[in-house]
Design a protein around this motif. Sequence first.
Motif, PDB file in Angstrom:
ATOM      1  N   GLU A  76     -61.212  96.312  38.165  1.00  0.00           N
ATOM      2  CA  GLU A  76     -62.162  96.892  39.117  1.00  0.00           C
ATOM      3  C   GLU A  76     -62.229  98.414  38.974  1.00  0.00           C
ATOM      4  O   GLU A  76     -63.308  99.006  38.958  1.00  0.00           O
ATOM      5  CB  GLU A  76     -61.716  96.509  40.529  1.00  0.00           C
ATOM      6  CG  GLU A  76     -62.686  96.832  41.623  1.00  0.00           C
ATOM      7  CD  GLU A  76     -62.132  96.329  42.951  1.00  0.00           C
ATOM      8  OE1 GLU A  76     -61.596  97.162  43.704  1.00  0.00           O
ATOM      9  OE2 GLU A  76     -62.227  95.111  43.206  1.00  0.00           O
ATOM     10  N   THR A  77     -61.089  99.058  38.842  1.00  0.00           N
ATOM     11  CA  THR A  77     -61.037 100.515  38.794  1.00  0.00           C
ATOM     12  C   THR A  77     -61.479 101.061  37.443  1.00  0.00           C
ATOM     13  O   THR A  77     -62.216 102.039  37.380  1.00  0.00           O
ATOM     14  CB  THR A  77     -59.614 101.015  39.131  1.00  0.00           C
ATOM     15  OG1 THR A  77     -59.226 100.466  40.391  1.00  0.00           O
ATOM     16  CG2 THR A  77     -59.563 102.530  39.203  1.00  0.00           C
ATOM     17  N   TYR A  93     -48.828 101.394  32.254  1.00  0.00           N
ATOM     18  CA  TYR A  93     -49.044 102.328  31.148  1.00  0.00           C
ATOM     19  C   TYR A  93     -50.209 103.261  31.457  1.00  0.00           C
ATOM     20  O   TYR A  93     -51.328 102.809  31.682  1.00  0.00           O
ATOM     21  CB  TYR A  93     -49.319 101.565  29.850  1.00  0.00           C
ATOM     22  CG  TYR A  93     -48.176 100.667  29.471  1.00  0.00           C
ATOM     23  CD1 TYR A  93     -47.056 101.176  28.826  1.00  0.00           C
ATOM     24  CD2 TYR A  93     -48.198  99.311  29.773  1.00  0.00           C
ATOM     25  CE1 TYR A  93     -45.986 100.359  28.496  1.00  0.00           C
ATOM     26  CE2 TYR A  93     -47.138  98.481  29.445  1.00  0.00           C
ATOM     27  CZ  TYR A  93     -46.038  99.013  28.806  1.00  0.00           C
ATOM     28  OH  TYR A  93     -44.982  98.203  28.483  1.00  0.00           O
ATOM     29  N   PHE A  94     -49.906 104.553  31.446  1.00  0.00           N
ATOM     30  CA  PHE A  94     -50.898 105.602  31.666  1.00  0.00           C
ATOM     31  C   PHE A  94     -50.752 106.634  30.557  1.00  0.00           C
ATOM     32  O   PHE A  94     -49.766 106.642  29.834  1.00  0.00           O
ATOM     33  CB  PHE A  94     -50.675 106.294  33.023  1.00  0.00           C
ATOM     34  CG  PHE A  94     -50.668 105.368  34.195  1.00  0.00           C
ATOM     35  CD1 PHE A  94     -51.825 104.715  34.593  1.00  0.00           C
ATOM     36  CD2 PHE A  94     -49.504 105.145  34.902  1.00  0.00           C
ATOM     37  CE1 PHE A  94     -51.823 103.863  35.683  1.00  0.00           C
ATOM     38  CE2 PHE A  94     -49.490 104.291  35.998  1.00  0.00           C
ATOM     39  CZ  PHE A  94     -50.655 103.646  36.387  1.00  0.00           C
ATOM     40  N   LEU A 146     -57.811 106.143  36.910  1.00  0.00           N
ATOM     41  CA  LEU A 146     -58.977 106.987  36.615  1.00  0.00           C
ATOM     42  C   LEU A 146     -58.573 108.290  35.925  1.00  0.00           C
ATOM     43  O   LEU A 146     -59.231 108.734  34.982  1.00  0.00           O
ATOM     44  CB  LEU A 146     -59.766 107.268  37.898  1.00  0.00           C
ATOM     45  CG  LEU A 146     -60.448 106.050  38.515  1.00  0.00           C
ATOM     46  CD1 LEU A 146     -61.042 106.402  39.868  1.00  0.00           C
ATOM     47  CD2 LEU A 146     -61.510 105.485  37.579  1.00  0.00           C
ATOM     48  N   GLU A 147     -57.485 108.897  36.377  1.00  0.00           N
ATOM     49  CA  GLU A 147     -56.981 110.141  35.789  1.00  0.00           C
ATOM     50  C   GLU A 147     -56.614 109.917  34.320  1.00  0.00           C
ATOM     51  O   GLU A 147     -56.931 110.733  33.452  1.00  0.00           O
ATOM     52  CB  GLU A 147     -55.769 110.616  36.597  1.00  0.00           C
ATOM     53  CG  GLU A 147     -54.792 111.497  35.864  1.00  0.00           C
ATOM     54  CD  GLU A 147     -55.246 112.926  35.695  1.00  0.00           C
ATOM     55  OE1 GLU A 147     -54.678 113.603  34.818  1.00  0.00           O
ATOM     56  OE2 GLU A 147     -56.157 113.361  36.401  1.00  0.00           O
ATOM     57  N   SER A 148     -55.954 108.815  34.023  1.00  0.00           N
ATOM     58  CA  SER A 148     -55.545 108.508  32.654  1.00  0.00           C
ATOM     59  C   SER A 148     -56.759 108.315  31.750  1.00  0.00           C
ATOM     60  O   SER A 148     -56.820 108.870  30.646  1.00  0.00           O
ATOM     61  CB  SER A 148     -54.673 107.251  32.644  1.00  0.00           C
ATOM     62  OG  SER A 148     -54.215 106.983  31.341  1.00  0.00           O
ATOM     63  N   LYS A 188     -60.298 110.215  27.465  1.00  0.00           N
ATOM     64  CA  LYS A 188     -61.678 110.401  26.991  1.00  0.00           C
ATOM     65  C   LYS A 188     -61.929 111.861  26.624  1.00  0.00           C
ATOM     66  O   LYS A 188     -62.662 112.156  25.686  1.00  0.00           O
ATOM     67  CB  LYS A 188     -62.687 109.935  28.040  1.00  0.00           C
ATOM     68  CG  LYS A 188     -62.825 108.430  28.086  1.00  0.00           C
ATOM     69  CD  LYS A 188     -63.905 108.002  29.057  1.00  0.00           C
ATOM     70  CE  LYS A 188     -64.136 106.507  28.967  1.00  0.00           C
ATOM     71  NZ  LYS A 188     -65.234 106.068  29.832  1.00  0.00           N
ATOM     72  N   GLN A 189     -61.311 112.786  27.350  1.00  0.00           N
ATOM     73  CA  GLN A 189     -61.453 114.216  27.024  1.00  0.00           C
ATOM     74  C   GLN A 189     -60.644 114.573  25.783  1.00  0.00           C
ATOM     75  O   GLN A 189     -61.073 115.380  24.958  1.00  0.00           O
ATOM     76  CB  GLN A 189     -61.010 115.078  28.203  1.00  0.00           C
ATOM     77  CG  GLN A 189     -61.954 115.023  29.377  1.00  0.00           C
ATOM     78  CD  GLN A 189     -61.413 115.706  30.622  1.00  0.00           C
ATOM     79  OE1 GLN A 189     -60.233 116.033  30.719  1.00  0.00           O
ATOM     80  NE2 GLN A 189     -62.278 115.907  31.599  1.00  0.00           N
TER      81      GLN A 189
END
Length: 141
Positions: free
Chosen positions: A38-39, A84-85, A127-129, A134-135
Amino acid sequence: MYEPKTKETDHSVIEFIEQVDSPKKREDAYRLLEIFEETSGFEAKMWGPSIIGFGTYHYRYDSGHEGDAPYVGFSPRKAKISLYFAPGDEQRANLLQNFGKHTAGKGCVYINKVADIDTEVLRQLILESITFLKQTYPDQS
């Protein structure tokens, strides 16, 4: 040439979760599956024999080492559940202060059960990970 051990497979995530011995850990795995899908917005895929991963990015280090990995994931292991992040940064450290009962390594956070953590903070960590990766590795197709 280096060959990564953990690769995406086409094994069934549900079959894997159903093989988890502990009924409570199995229930937690289904809850985490729901939260992560979902996230993240990504469908769950098996990575290697025991990691449930979400999304894929390609990394390439200055050393020339490269491969594919999931943005985020988890594994309901016997001792603890591994989350895992992306490797830690200040933002992750701040989020973990309000996460609940856990221990942390470089790219892993370990919990005993979902009831021990704040699932809203978990969503923020996911979301932070993904944003960080992606950056860091923007050339994704």
